[in-house]
Scaffold this active site. Structure first.
Site, PDB file in Angstrom:
ATOM      1  N   GLY A 137     -22.169  57.200   6.886  1.00 50.94           N
ATOM      2  CA  GLY A 137     -21.130  56.358   6.289  1.00 50.94           C
ATOM      3  C   GLY A 137     -20.681  56.907   4.944  1.00 50.94           C
TER       4      GLY A 137
ATOM      5  N   LEU B  97     -20.845  55.634   1.826  1.00 58.09           N
ATOM      6  CA  LEU B  97     -21.851  55.562   0.767  1.00 58.09           C
ATOM      7  C   LEU B  97     -23.077  56.410   1.119  1.00 58.09           C
ATOM      8  CD1 LEU B  97     -22.963  54.444  -1.867  1.00 58.09           C
ATOM      9  CD2 LEU B  97     -23.784  52.435  -0.596  1.00 58.09           C
TER      10      LEU B  97
ATOM     11  N   ALA C 100     -24.884  49.608   7.774  1.00 56.24           N
ATOM     12  CA  ALA C 100     -24.447  48.205   7.850  1.00 56.24           C
ATOM     13  C   ALA C 100     -23.266  48.077   8.798  1.00 56.24           C
ATOM     14  CB  ALA C 100     -24.022  47.712   6.461  1.00 56.24           C
TER      15      ALA C 100
ATOM     16  N   THR D 289     -22.236  42.828  -1.261  1.00 56.66           N
ATOM     17  CA  THR D 289     -20.777  42.835  -1.392  1.00 56.66           C
ATOM     18  C   THR D 289     -20.228  41.675  -2.221  1.00 56.66           C
ATOM     19  OG1 THR D 289     -18.757  42.541  -0.060  1.00 56.66           O
ATOM     20  CG2 THR D 289     -20.743  41.632   0.852  1.00 56.66           C
TER      21      THR D 289
ATOM     22  N   TYR E  88     -18.731  38.286   7.992  1.00 54.67           N
ATOM     23  CA  TYR E  88     -19.286  39.470   7.324  1.00 54.67           C
ATOM     24  C   TYR E  88     -19.998  39.069   6.028  1.00 54.67           C
ATOM     25  CZ  TYR E  88     -19.296  43.660   4.360  1.00 54.67           C
ATOM     26  OH  TYR E  88     -19.665  44.671   3.501  1.00 54.67           O
TER      27      TYR E  88
HETATM   28  N1  NAP Z   1     -16.852  49.301   2.152  1.00 55.34           N
HETATM   29  C1  NAP Z   1     -16.811  48.396   1.181  1.00 55.34           C
HETATM   30  O1  NAP Z   1     -15.752  48.100   0.630  1.00 55.34           O
HETATM   31  C2  NAP Z   1     -18.077  47.753   0.704  1.00 55.34           C
HETATM   32  C3  NAP Z   1     -18.009  46.857  -0.381  1.00 55.34           C
HETATM   33  C4  NAP Z   1     -19.186  46.283  -0.853  1.00 55.34           C
HETATM   34  C5  NAP Z   1     -20.386  46.584  -0.233  1.00 55.34           C
HETATM   35  N2  NAP Z   1     -20.421  47.422   0.829  1.00 55.34           N
HETATM   36  C6  NAP Z   1     -21.711  47.696   1.441  1.00 55.34           C
HETATM   37  O2  NAP Z   1     -22.068  49.026   1.128  1.00 55.34           O
HETATM   38  C7  NAP Z   1     -22.819  49.589   2.208  1.00 55.34           C
HETATM   39  C8  NAP Z   1     -22.204  50.900   2.636  1.00 55.34           C
HETATM   40  O3  NAP Z   1     -20.892  50.652   3.096  1.00 55.34           O
HETATM   41  P1  NAP Z   1     -19.878  51.822   3.458  1.00 55.34           P
HETATM   42  O4  NAP Z   1     -18.598  51.486   2.815  1.00 55.34           O
HETATM   43  O5  NAP Z   1     -20.508  53.152   3.210  1.00 55.34           O
HETATM   44  O6  NAP Z   1     -19.730  51.570   5.026  1.00 55.34           O
HETATM   45  P2  NAP Z   1     -19.488  52.602   6.208  1.00 55.34           P
HETATM   46  O7  NAP Z   1     -18.749  53.800   5.729  1.00 55.34           O
HETATM   47  O8  NAP Z   1     -18.942  51.784   7.323  1.00 55.34           O
HETATM   48  O9  NAP Z   1     -20.959  53.059   6.550  1.00 55.34           O
HETATM   49  C9  NAP Z   1     -21.873  52.249   7.198  1.00 55.34           C
HETATM   50  C10 NAP Z   1     -22.683  53.132   8.086  1.00 55.34           C
HETATM   51  O10 NAP Z   1     -23.643  52.314   8.776  1.00 55.34           O
HETATM   52  C11 NAP Z   1     -23.652  52.746  10.107  1.00 55.34           C
HETATM   53  N3  NAP Z   1     -24.140  51.711  11.013  1.00 55.34           N
HETATM   54  C12 NAP Z   1     -23.461  50.705  11.608  1.00 55.34           C
HETATM   55  N4  NAP Z   1     -24.270  50.023  12.429  1.00 55.34           N
HETATM   56  C13 NAP Z   1     -25.482  50.620  12.355  1.00 55.34           C
HETATM   57  C14 NAP Z   1     -26.712  50.400  12.977  1.00 55.34           C
HETATM   58  N5  NAP Z   1     -26.875  49.415  13.867  1.00 55.34           N
HETATM   59  N6  NAP Z   1     -27.754  51.222  12.680  1.00 55.34           N
HETATM   60  C15 NAP Z   1     -27.607  52.223  11.800  1.00 55.34           C
HETATM   61  N7  NAP Z   1     -26.467  52.489  11.176  1.00 55.34           N
HETATM   62  C16 NAP Z   1     -25.402  51.693  11.453  1.00 55.34           C
HETATM   63  C17 NAP Z   1     -22.234  53.119  10.427  1.00 55.34           C
HETATM   64  O11 NAP Z   1     -22.191  53.954  11.564  1.00 55.34           O
HETATM   65  P3  NAP Z   1     -20.863  53.942  12.497  1.00 55.34           P
HETATM   66  O12 NAP Z   1     -19.771  54.475  11.658  1.00 55.34           O
HETATM   67  O13 NAP Z   1     -21.258  54.840  13.628  1.00 55.34           O
HETATM   68  O14 NAP Z   1     -20.657  52.510  12.905  1.00 55.34           O
HETATM   69  C18 NAP Z   1     -21.849  53.856   9.146  1.00 55.34           C
HETATM   70  O15 NAP Z   1     -22.208  55.216   9.211  1.00 55.34           O
HETATM   71  C19 NAP Z   1     -22.853  48.513   3.288  1.00 55.34           C
HETATM   72  O16 NAP Z   1     -24.044  47.783   3.162  1.00 55.34           O
HETATM   73  C20 NAP Z   1     -21.689  47.617   2.950  1.00 55.34           C
HETATM   74  O17 NAP Z   1     -21.881  46.304   3.414  1.00 55.34           O
HETATM   75  C21 NAP Z   1     -19.299  48.022   1.304  1.00 55.34           C
END
Ligand code: NAP
Length: 266
Positions: A9, A11, A52, A89, A113
């Site tokens: 992902g 992050l 996530a 988040t 979510y």
């Molecule tokens: N994005 C935002 O704006 C935001 C804001 C605040 C907090 N956050 C939090 O920050 C963290 C990182 O977010 P991000 O933006 O980096 O999200 P991201 O790019 O969607 O990365 C999440 C990763 O988790 C993987 N994943 C999904 N289901 C899974 C599972 N069952 N087992 C193992 N891995 C799994 C996804 O794989 P796939 O791509 O194959 O599904 C993806 O590689 C998360 O906890 C998110 O809730 C995000």
């Protein structure tokens, strides 16, 4: 040894990059689906749990699966027995405060979510740092900056929501701050970029920094009509000594530079 979950992902990748030179086991979803028990023989010193369910609208259609990943998956990550960083988040808040949210403010998530992420905070256990951040973007994956660059190259005008305000945070800055968080006592920390913006402000900044002439038409969230409710105001600040991050505009410049360095990056 660090274990990074969700290492594919945006992050997760930034964390692996930040920890270059350290002993890191980077686990993508293919390596470990966190809804399943951890792979055997894994004995980390710290777990950086970036895996996530992040599809905010998709969680409304499948709240059980979102919870399986964000709550059950976090419990599985905590079961590794090492101190854990759980990324949460701004969507745990309802957005009605009108002033920056600090750690002592009560959550009231408005979406499936947001609820799953809040329950995930509890599943992270006692030896955890709960790092709430917001509006993440980076040079890879699905995020607003990359979407706007794509749309900006195709269109003269893009309609963008102007009645939601937050702190757009560069994953590289959050990854660097994570190292500093590890020196703090376990607990809840708000770690988001300095400054705030609406999505429309951010889109205009993206087009300006990228040298695109695309215009931004400011619309309401209601006009966009997405499935999940999002907070109208979710700027995060810390009163608990979390590391301050650079301004989001600096994060945007760094992100665009990283995209320029490796243009085909996915
Ligand atoms: N994005 C935002 O704006 C935001 C804001 C605040 C907090 N956050 C939090 O920050 C963290 C990182 O977010 P991000 O933006 O980096 O999200 P991201 O790019 O969607 O990365 C999440 C990763 O988790 C993987 N994943 C999904 N289901 C899974 C599972 N069952 N087992 C193992 N891995 C799994 C996804 O794989 P796939 O791509 O194959 O599904 C993806 O590689 C998360 O906890 C998110 O809730 C995000």
């Amino acid at each position: 040894m660090y274990v990074v979950t969700g290492a594919g992902g945006q992050l997760g990748r930034a964390l692996v990059e930040e920890l270059r030179g350290e002993e890191v086991v980077a686990l993508t979803r293919e390596d470990w689906d966190v809804t399943l028990p951890p792979p055997p023989g894994l004995v980390p010193d710290v777990v950086l749990h970036a895996g996530a369910w992040t599809d905010v609208d998709g969680a409304e259609a499948d709240p059980q699966q979102a919870a399986a990943v964000n709550v059950g998956g976090t419990a599985n990550a905590a079961a590794l027995g090492a101190p854990l960083v759980y990324y949460s988040t701004d969507y745990v808040f309802d957005g009605t405060k009108g002033k920056p949210y600090v750690e002592s403010d009560g959550p009231n998530p408005q979406s499936a979510y947001g609820r799953s992420k809040l329950h995930g905070e509890a599943a992270a256990g006692e030896r955890a740092w709960i790092v709430r951040s917001s509006w993440l973007f980076g040079p890879t994956g699905h995020n607003f900056v990359r979407t706007m660059l794509r749309l900006g190259a195709e269109r003269d005008e893009v309609a963008v929501v102007d009645d939601q305000r937050g702190s757009p945070t560069y994953v590289g800055h959050l990854a660097a701050a994570t190292r500093q968080v590890l020196d703090l006592p376990h607990g809840l920390y708000h770690v988001a970029a300095e400054g705030d913006a609406t999505w429309a402000d951010l889109a205009e900044a993206i087009f300006a920094e990228a040298g695109l002439g695309t215009r931004v038409r400011r619309i309401t969230a209601e006009e966009l009509g997405r499935r999940a409710a999002r907070p109208a105001y979710s700027v995060l600040r810390s009163v608990r000594g979390a590391p301050p991050l650079p301004h989001w505009r600096d994060g945007l410049r760094e992100c665009l530079a990283a995209i320029r360095d490796v243009p085909g990056r996915e």
